[in-house]
Design a protein around this motif. Structure first.
Motif, PDB file in Angstrom:
ATOM      1  N   GLN A   1       0.566  -1.169  -0.551  1.00 32.57           N
ATOM      2  CA  GLN A   1       0.541   0.081  -0.515  1.00 32.57           C
ATOM      3  C   GLN A   1       0.244   1.254   0.035  1.00 32.57           C
ATOM      4  OE1 GLN A   1      -3.394  -0.304   0.137  1.00 32.57           O
ATOM      5  NE2 GLN A   1      -2.764   2.063  -0.751  1.00 32.57           N
ATOM      6  N   ALA A   2       1.862   1.475   1.057  1.00 31.97           N
ATOM      7  CA  ALA A   2       2.959   2.238   0.986  1.00 31.97           C
ATOM      8  C   ALA A   2       3.309   2.932  -0.635  1.00 31.97           C
ATOM      9  CB  ALA A   2       4.116   2.321   1.935  1.00 31.97           C
ATOM     10  N   VAL A   3       3.577   1.728  -1.579  1.00 34.07           N
ATOM     11  CA  VAL A   3       4.316   1.606  -2.739  1.00 34.07           C
ATOM     12  C   VAL A   3       2.873   2.375  -4.209  1.00 34.07           C
ATOM     13  CG1 VAL A   3       5.442   0.265  -4.860  1.00 34.07           C
ATOM     14  CG2 VAL A   3       6.137   0.309  -2.324  1.00 34.07           C
ATOM     15  N   ALA A   4       2.020   1.842  -4.151  1.00 29.27           N
ATOM     16  CA  ALA A   4       0.711   2.310  -5.063  1.00 29.27           C
ATOM     17  C   ALA A   4       0.464   3.790  -4.194  1.00 29.27           C
ATOM     18  CB  ALA A   4      -0.285   1.437  -3.740  1.00 29.27           C
ATOM     19  N   ASP A   5       1.190   3.864  -2.998  1.00 26.49           N
ATOM     20  CA  ASP A   5      -0.003   5.675  -2.463  1.00 26.49           C
ATOM     21  C   ASP A   5       1.027   6.443  -3.208  1.00 26.49           C
ATOM     22  OD1 ASP A   5      -1.831   4.876  -0.585  1.00 26.49           O
ATOM     23  OD2 ASP A   5      -0.821   5.020   0.999  1.00 26.49           O
ATOM     24  N   TRP A   6       2.581   6.327  -3.596  1.00 22.78           N
ATOM     25  CA  TRP A   6       3.152   6.028  -3.758  1.00 22.78           C
ATOM     26  C   TRP A   6       3.350   6.838  -5.051  1.00 22.78           C
ATOM     27  CZ3 TRP A   6       7.335   5.141  -6.955  1.00 22.78           C
ATOM     28  CH2 TRP A   6       8.364   6.425  -7.855  1.00 22.78           C
ATOM     29  N   LEU A   7       3.458   5.813  -5.661  1.00 22.32           N
ATOM     30  CA  LEU A   7       2.840   5.475  -7.531  1.00 22.32           C
ATOM     31  C   LEU A   7       1.585   6.442  -7.822  1.00 22.32           C
ATOM     32  CD1 LEU A   7       3.097   3.521 -10.211  1.00 22.32           C
ATOM     33  CD2 LEU A   7       1.648   2.404  -9.471  1.00 22.32           C
ATOM     34  N   ASP A   8       0.465   6.518  -6.769  1.00 19.71           N
ATOM     35  CA  ASP A   8       0.007   7.419  -7.253  1.00 19.71           C
ATOM     36  C   ASP A   8      -0.575   8.636  -7.520  1.00 19.71           C
ATOM     37  OD1 ASP A   8      -3.024   6.870  -8.037  1.00 19.71           O
ATOM     38  OD2 ASP A   8      -3.549   8.809  -6.155  1.00 19.71           O
ATOM     39  N   GLN A   9       0.511   9.247  -6.601  1.00 18.61           N
ATOM     40  CA  GLN A   9       1.111  10.878  -6.618  1.00 18.61           C
ATOM     41  C   GLN A   9       1.989  10.981  -7.777  1.00 18.61           C
ATOM     42  OE1 GLN A   9       2.763  11.480  -3.076  1.00 18.61           O
ATOM     43  NE2 GLN A   9       1.568  10.382  -1.811  1.00 18.61           N
ATOM     44  N   THR A  10       2.057  10.136  -8.632  1.00 23.10           N
ATOM     45  CA  THR A  10       3.056  10.610  -9.379  1.00 23.10           C
ATOM     46  C   THR A  10       2.468  10.699 -10.855  1.00 23.10           C
ATOM     47  OG1 THR A  10       3.777   7.769 -10.459  1.00 23.10           O
ATOM     48  CG2 THR A  10       5.144   8.837  -8.446  1.00 23.10           C
ATOM     49  N   GLY A  11       1.457  10.080 -10.927  1.00 19.46           N
ATOM     50  CA  GLY A  11       0.628  11.008 -11.954  1.00 19.46           C
ATOM     51  C   GLY A  11       1.223  10.211 -13.298  1.00 19.46           C
ATOM     52  N   ILE A  12       2.052   8.685 -12.929  1.00 20.64           N
ATOM     53  CA  ILE A  12       2.588   8.063 -13.963  1.00 20.64           C
ATOM     54  C   ILE A  12       1.032   6.426 -14.343  1.00 20.64           C
ATOM     55  CG2 ILE A  12       4.071   6.341 -15.051  1.00 20.64           C
ATOM     56  CD1 ILE A  12       6.020   8.340 -13.927  1.00 20.64           C
ATOM     57  N   THR A  13       0.516   6.875 -15.164  1.00 19.68           N
ATOM     58  CA  THR A  13      -0.121   5.161 -15.366  1.00 19.68           C
ATOM     59  C   THR A  13       0.765   3.927 -15.845  1.00 19.68           C
ATOM     60  OG1 THR A  13      -1.002   6.169 -17.399  1.00 19.68           O
ATOM     61  CG2 THR A  13      -1.889   7.342 -15.656  1.00 19.68           C
ATOM     62  N   GLN A  14       1.554   4.277 -16.992  1.00 14.23           N
ATOM     63  CA  GLN A  14       2.171   3.114 -17.981  1.00 14.23           C
ATOM     64  C   GLN A  14       3.310   2.842 -17.403  1.00 14.23           C
ATOM     65  OE1 GLN A  14       0.285   0.865 -18.922  1.00 14.23           O
ATOM     66  NE2 GLN A  14      -1.403   2.696 -18.244  1.00 14.23           N
ATOM     67  N   GLY A  15       4.281   2.192 -17.208  1.00 10.98           N
ATOM     68  CA  GLY A  15       5.407   1.585 -16.499  1.00 10.98           C
ATOM     69  C   GLY A  15       6.403   0.927 -16.754  1.00 10.98           C
ATOM     70  N   LEU A  16       7.480   1.447 -15.817  1.00 12.10           N
ATOM     71  CA  LEU A  16       7.825  -0.234 -15.296  1.00 12.10           C
ATOM     72  C   LEU A  16       8.742   0.462 -13.484  1.00 12.10           C
ATOM     73  CD1 LEU A  16       9.243  -2.690 -14.639  1.00 12.10           C
ATOM     74  CD2 LEU A  16      11.585  -2.203 -15.580  1.00 12.10           C
ATOM     75  N   LEU A  17       8.814  -0.185 -12.808  1.00 10.18           N
ATOM     76  CA  LEU A  17       8.647   0.290 -11.226  1.00 10.18           C
ATOM     77  C   LEU A  17      10.102  -0.323 -10.746  1.00 10.18           C
ATOM     78  CD1 LEU A  17       8.423   1.320  -8.715  1.00 10.18           C
ATOM     79  CD2 LEU A  17       6.446  -0.540  -7.878  1.00 10.18           C
ATOM     80  N   THR A  18      10.807  -0.447 -10.197  1.00 10.78           N
ATOM     81  CA  THR A  18      12.047  -0.649  -9.911  1.00 10.78           C
ATOM     82  C   THR A  18      12.300  -0.026  -8.416  1.00 10.78           C
ATOM     83  OG1 THR A  18      13.730  -0.537 -11.801  1.00 10.78           O
ATOM     84  CG2 THR A  18      14.504  -0.699 -10.181  1.00 10.78           C
ATOM     85  N   LEU A  19      12.214  -1.594  -7.589  1.00  7.44           N
ATOM     86  CA  LEU A  19      12.348  -1.324  -5.485  1.00  7.44           C
ATOM     87  C   LEU A  19      13.793  -2.062  -5.663  1.00  7.44           C
ATOM     88  CD1 LEU A  19       8.942  -2.168  -4.569  1.00  7.44           C
ATOM     89  CD2 LEU A  19      10.046  -0.267  -4.925  1.00  7.44           C
ATOM     90  N   LEU A  20      14.069  -1.291  -4.353  1.00  7.75           N
ATOM     91  CA  LEU A  20      15.813  -1.781  -4.567  1.00  7.75           C
ATOM     92  C   LEU A  20      15.594  -1.665  -3.495  1.00  7.75           C
ATOM     93  CD1 LEU A  20      18.870  -2.387  -4.879  1.00  7.75           C
ATOM     94  CD2 LEU A  20      19.516   0.370  -4.620  1.00  7.75           C
ATOM     95  N   CYS A  21      16.140  -2.210  -2.208  1.00  7.01           N
ATOM     96  CA  CYS A  21      16.552  -2.865  -0.374  1.00  7.01           C
ATOM     97  C   CYS A  21      17.104  -2.596  -0.604  1.00  7.01           C
ATOM     98  CB  CYS A  21      15.692  -3.932   0.509  1.00  7.01           C
ATOM     99  SG  CYS A  21      16.247  -3.683   1.808  1.00  7.01           S
ATOM    100  N   ARG A  22      17.452  -1.679   0.708  1.00  5.98           N
ATOM    101  CA  ARG A  22      18.944  -0.221   0.212  1.00  5.98           C
ATOM    102  C   ARG A  22      20.127  -0.993   1.688  1.00  5.98           C
ATOM    103  NH1 ARG A  22      18.864   6.323   0.976  1.00  5.98           N
ATOM    104  NH2 ARG A  22      20.959   5.189   0.366  1.00  5.98           N
ATOM    105  N   HIS A  23      20.132  -2.252   1.806  1.00  5.78           N
ATOM    106  CA  HIS A  23      20.062  -2.764   2.566  1.00  5.78           C
ATOM    107  C   HIS A  23      20.544  -4.197   2.687  1.00  5.78           C
ATOM    108  CE1 HIS A  23      18.591   0.633   5.059  1.00  5.78           C
ATOM    109  NE2 HIS A  23      17.863   0.324   5.043  1.00  5.78           N
TER     110      HIS A  23
END
Length: 138
Positions: free
Chosen positions: A22-44
């Motif tokens: 949900q936290a990732v989805a909330d941020w995604l919604d704020q970007t306004g980007i509707t088509q693309g590729l999301l990359t997530l990196l755990c910094r640990h």
């Protein structure tokens, strides 16, 4: 083509899986980007990211038990600078991975019906963890 990025912060309660979908989805919604590729990196190096079933908690319990069998705590590791869970945590992060790529379609992550994104904490104590997110699309 646009790009957006952010570093999301999470507090883990210690060893286990924290759902961050949900936290990732909330941020995604704020970007306004509707088509693309999301990359997530755990910094640990002692935590990781997984896409796993989000309906049956037993899946996460069994996964944690399996990882404990593959990388048990003990005095047989040379690297134990931060305690007996230190090297097993690194091994578990290696096995499960620290990055994910998720297509974005129609403004939503293209996850399956039963999939959620989890931050896997492999250390016994609570930690402050950061996930770097990058989205490219339109």
């Amino acid at each position: 083509m646009r790009q957006e990025s952010v570093v999301l912060s999470f507090e883990t309660p210690g060893r286990g899986f924290t759902e961050i979908t949900q936290a990732v989805a909330d941020w995604l919604d704020q970007t306004g980007i509707t088509q693309g590729l999301l990359t997530l990196l755990c910094r640990h190096t002692s935590a990781s990211l997984l896409i796993q079933e989000n309906a049956a908690p037993a899946v996460r319990t069994d996964l944690a038990a399996w990882l404990d069998c593959l990388a048990p705590e003990g005095r047989h590791y040379r690297h134990d600078d931060e305690g007996p869970d230190d090297m097993p945590a690194h091994l578990k992060a290696t096995l499960t991975g620290v990055n994910l790529q998720i297509p974005v379609i129609g403004g939503r992550m293209a996850l399956g019906s039963w999939q959620g994104i989890y931050l896997a904490e492999h250390r016994a104590m609570p930690h402050h963890r950061q996930i770097a997110a990058h989205l490219i699309g339109e």
